[in-house]
Design a protein around this motif. Sequence first.
Motif, mmCIF file in Angstrom:
data_model
loop_
_atom_site.group_PDB
_atom_site.id
_atom_site.type_symbol
_atom_site.label_atom_id
_atom_site.label_comp_id
_atom_site.label_asym_id
_atom_site.label_seq_id
_atom_site.Cartn_x
_atom_site.Cartn_y
_atom_site.Cartn_z
ATOM 1 N N PHE A 28 32.147 24.118 -4.196
ATOM 2 C CA PHE A 28 33.322 23.761 -3.947
ATOM 3 C C PHE A 28 34.094 24.208 -2.731
ATOM 4 N N ILE A 29 33.534 25.122 -2.244
ATOM 5 C CA ILE A 29 33.937 25.401 -0.654
ATOM 6 C C ILE A 29 33.065 24.850 0.419
ATOM 7 N N ASN A 30 31.880 25.529 0.635
ATOM 8 C CA ASN A 30 30.979 25.104 1.603
ATOM 9 C C ASN A 30 30.770 23.639 1.614
ATOM 10 N N MET A 31 30.130 22.986 0.690
ATOM 11 C CA MET A 31 29.831 21.719 0.600
ATOM 12 C C MET A 31 31.061 20.807 0.543
ATOM 13 N N THR A 32 32.221 21.050 -0.067
ATOM 14 C CA THR A 32 33.324 20.355 0.344
ATOM 15 C C THR A 32 33.733 20.282 1.610
ATOM 16 N N ILE A 33 33.657 21.613 2.365
ATOM 17 C CA ILE A 33 34.313 21.536 3.844
ATOM 18 C C ILE A 33 33.375 20.620 4.611
ATOM 19 N N LEU A 34 32.258 20.671 4.366
ATOM 20 C CA LEU A 34 30.864 19.991 5.046
ATOM 21 C C LEU A 34 30.991 18.743 5.064
ATOM 22 N N VAL A 35 31.339 18.084 3.824
ATOM 23 C CA VAL A 35 31.673 16.567 3.433
ATOM 24 C C VAL A 35 32.980 16.092 4.431
ATOM 25 N N ILE A 36 33.966 16.851 4.460
ATOM 26 C CA ILE A 36 34.928 16.468 5.077
ATOM 27 C C ILE A 36 34.620 16.442 6.535
ATOM 28 N N LEU A 37 34.118 17.473 7.178
ATOM 29 C CA LEU A 37 33.801 17.785 8.601
ATOM 30 C C LEU A 37 32.855 16.497 8.884
ATOM 31 N N VAL A 38 31.710 16.253 8.176
ATOM 32 C CA VAL A 38 30.873 15.254 8.728
ATOM 33 C C VAL A 38 31.712 13.805 8.555
ATOM 34 N N PHE A 39 32.382 13.535 7.561
ATOM 35 C CA PHE A 39 33.011 12.251 7.545
ATOM 36 C C PHE A 39 34.172 12.137 8.767
ATOM 37 N N SER A 40 34.762 13.179 8.844
ATOM 38 C CA SER A 40 35.792 13.306 9.911
ATOM 39 C C SER A 40 35.369 12.897 11.416
ATOM 40 N N GLY A 41 34.071 13.509 11.623
ATOM 41 C CA GLY A 41 33.327 13.213 12.963
ATOM 42 C C GLY A 41 32.833 12.077 12.904
ATOM 43 N N ILE A 42 32.337 11.371 11.972
ATOM 44 C CA ILE A 42 31.887 9.775 11.829
ATOM 45 C C ILE A 42 33.064 8.933 12.295
ATOM 46 N N VAL A 43 34.354 9.242 11.648
ATOM 47 C CA VAL A 43 35.582 8.506 11.650
ATOM 48 C C VAL A 43 36.034 8.549 13.202
ATOM 49 N N MET A 44 35.995 9.604 13.975
ATOM 50 C CA MET A 44 36.298 10.039 14.925
ATOM 51 C C MET A 44 35.695 9.219 16.001
ATOM 52 N N LEU A 45 34.167 9.220 16.063
ATOM 53 C CA LEU A 45 33.467 8.310 16.635
ATOM 54 C C LEU A 45 33.859 7.004 16.640
ATOM 55 N N PHE A 46 33.976 6.520 15.426
ATOM 56 C CA PHE A 46 34.524 5.135 15.370
ATOM 57 C C PHE A 46 35.614 4.735 15.995
ATOM 58 N N LEU A 47 36.596 5.576 15.888
ATOM 59 C CA LEU A 47 38.066 5.247 16.554
ATOM 60 C C LEU A 47 37.966 5.200 17.976
ATOM 61 N N VAL A 48 37.094 6.152 18.420
ATOM 62 C CA VAL A 48 37.093 6.452 19.883
ATOM 63 C C VAL A 48 36.277 5.065 20.431
ATOM 64 N N TYR A 49 35.244 4.762 19.878
ATOM 65 C CA TYR A 49 34.648 3.513 20.327
ATOM 66 C C TYR A 49 35.602 2.166 19.975
ATOM 67 N N ARG A 50 36.343 2.113 19.081
ATOM 68 C CA ARG A 50 37.027 1.063 18.935
ATOM 69 C C ARG A 50 38.237 0.993 20.016
ATOM 70 N N GLU A 51 38.704 2.210 20.724
ATOM 71 C CA GLU A 51 39.564 2.345 21.629
ATOM 72 C C GLU A 51 39.146 1.965 22.942
#
Length: 665
Positions: free
Chosen positions: A530-553
């Motif tokens: 509930f703590i480690n895995m949840t934070i890890l999922v959010i972190l990985v997903f946000s990193g991928i989203v950031m990569l996509f947004l910067v590329y689109r920019e």
Amino acid sequence: MEARMTTSVRNVLILILVLLATGSSENDLDFEFCGTWHHGKEPLTLNFNLSTGCKGISVSANKSSLTINGQITGHCRRSDKIPLKRFQLESEDNKFCLYWEPLLDLLKLEIGGQNLTLCWPVTLHGSCCTDLSLGPNEPEASYGILNGMIKTDIINHKIHTGYNFSANSINCKAICDQWNNGFNQVHGTEAAVSSQAVEKIGHACARSFEVEMKAHFGGNNITSPATKGVSAKTATAVHLPPALKKAAKKTSKVVCTFFKNITVFQEGHKEVQILSEVVGITIENEVIVDLSEPIRIEFHHDAMPKMHSRKCVSWDTRKDPLQVNWLVDGCETKLRGANHTECLCNHLTYFAILVQLQPRPVRHLLALTAITALGCAMSVISCIALIIYLCKKSRRSKEQSTPIHLGLATSLLLLNLLFFLTGVLANIGGESVCTWVGAGLHYTLLSSFTWMGIEVLQTFWLVCIVFRPSPKPYVWNLVGFVLPAVPVIILAAVGDIYGMREVVPSTDLSDPYLMCWMKVTFKALLAHYFINMTILVILVFSGIVMLFLVYREIRTRAEWRKNRVAFLSIWGLSCLYGTTWGLTFLDFGPLADFFLFLSCILNSFQGFLLMLRFCLLDWMKKPTGGSSLRSRISGSTKQHMLHSSLRSSNSGSTKQHMLQDQEKS
């Protein structure tokens, strides 16, 4: 004809004996009494006084103590007074249950969610005490036993100070001997009627063998008695070495007992499972340890998948004699096949095979440990150098991103340092040290995750949100260093979360790697997911989203078409923002080992990669060595985007440059 009639009469007599033993009494052979103890708020104690005989048993309670007195056992003589503080009986009403199994001479108490074994199982040598019937109750009172019941039948809804039960003696050994000798296979209708009762008795019976160790004792082999559906070749076998005779000082007799009923040994250990039967080897009134030649026990069991480890264990009575504690100390495990395990043990006690259900053994543990140690060492050195560099740079300029880089470098330094030392601290300091080290390791991991998330947010802020100033550095420090401490403090207060953790290698199950981390308990596993895995999922997903947004920019701009190498730098930065941790979710299938090693290398060398990033960015800004590349990207959006975390200032000049570039494009 006469022989056949004699056999039939004998089988009928056995059936009558079995049915009388199991069906004539109201409570059958075994006994179960439950109730609710209504007590006060002062310190509570458990009192018990048990002796041999067959008069009966009494259960009583008052404001501060629960008392069990009985002359009911065949071998057990025990008297003690135990504080119940560790059971955390906080409410004034606590349910308890008392269980009696006469065929094993076993008496146990369940209270506060834990099982206490008052009399440990042994084999029978004659009669046993059963057919317990309710006698006169003790008077009603304000404190005592509420809702007393025998199995599922409630005796009384009121509060009484105690209950008394009388007992009768029957020849249980005769029943067990008949079952162990194979007389349970009775033909005809009678067998169908009594098969359940016979199997119930047979499962509870234990069989003992007494070996006389004479002057020239050269060892002895003992085989578990064959039962229905089990051949002699697959029965459990015990080899007693000649060294046992030399170690025994007071007596020359050793008793070997085979327990088919392993339920009592399994209780309280949900993360492991006992295979086959339990073997008890004892010499009366003597403690035998450190044998020069080990006892050899061969267990045959059902085939187990490779993902579940097997190990030989022995029962330890030193920690808590009332509860089952299995230890691997003193026993060596030899895997002879998927369904055959050999145990070599240098002492006498109860022995069994435990199957580790969770976690599964780790593949290539030695290689992964070496890679992790090297990566953590390089990351520690790299982070120290990077912190020195960032501290000097912060004195020369007031860039907003420098405190964020400094926070990430500091958290990674502490994480890699603790992880590098966790094995050493676990072996030297033990459980007490591991409680603190495990909590510290969890805090640094959460802090590193948080700072990676802050890096993601800061990059997104500088590239996409150009009209609002980013938060002040002290805000990021509160989020990165203070916020991760909150769940760690809460978990430490809950207790039984942090401590020593065994990582079992797939190559040698008897030699686990010790480290300080979260334990393998239900509460710890719940906190991990509930703590480690949840934070890890959010972190990985946000990193991928950031990569996509910067590329689109930047993908539509002329500078991107001229030099796509900058995109690789963005990908490298996104790895530092947590996407490498996402490789841990790919540990399955044919490429599981590849992703396992790749995740280990990238995550353990993360501090080194962070320093490498700053070295490459500084090299791109220098006139020598990279002048052509610098001239190609000077004044471009890529330079402002990639270097914004290094060049942004409070004056907002970076945002103005980005707006100007957008107008030009």
